[in-house]
Write a protein that holds these residues in place. Sequence first.
Motif: not given
Length: 251
Positions: A156-157, A160, A162-165, A171, A174-175
């Motif tokens: 995810s990083k 880029q 979104s992976h908030i938690h 989360s 979604k990622a």
Amino acid sequence: MLRLRWLRILAMKVRLMIKERIYAVVDLETTGPKQDGSDKIIQFSCDFVQSNKIVNHFSTLINPGMPIPAEVKKLTGIKNKDVRYAPYFDEVAGTIYAMLQNTTFVAHNVNFDYSFLSSELERAGYPELELPMMDTVQLTQIIYPTLVSYRLIDVSKYLQLSHIHPHKADSDTKATAELLINLKKRIETFPLILLQRLAKMGDSLIAQTGEFFNEVYLNKKDREEKLPNDLMVVEDIVLKRPKLIDEKISK
């Protein structure tokens, strides 16, 4: 007459939408990895992906009927007080079972989520899951073969997403859904001959993961395609064309 024509066009669009594969991207948080009934689900999340878009989402905390281990609380951030008034799995099993029908089950490390969920559904009195399934870990390894790590947080990083938690199911799904869309868009740019090679490896991949490549290949195979100038084919393998460097020899 115009209304009739419009209705026919609408019906055709509906039929195309029905035929379009729906990916159910699932993640579970559990009290532990055991699938003998001693560990339980504490969170279920699912993002539905169709036509390279997230079209729906479902997530719920689940009361496991047992204390959440300290290491799980630390990892997920989910505490006993968070699930105290959440439904038990038996109360949501019917909803989960129904929403997954006619979908392709997707997860990051799919074998764990699929088998754990299927076992819990059976214990709740529902049939064993019989869904096609795909693994985003294996897909990412094939499409991005040079990454240092294939953990969802690291992928995810890198991409880029979104992976908030991290390690919370909503989360993570979604990622993973965004990752699936990224992978699909990327392979849609692959040369046809490469897609054909990837489609042929399907039998050696986890479950139905190989269908991911086969679908894109079948959609592109009847189109005329010119290989970009910077690519070349050597024995059915697509390679970057080497650049010749003109070096001047100084006297």
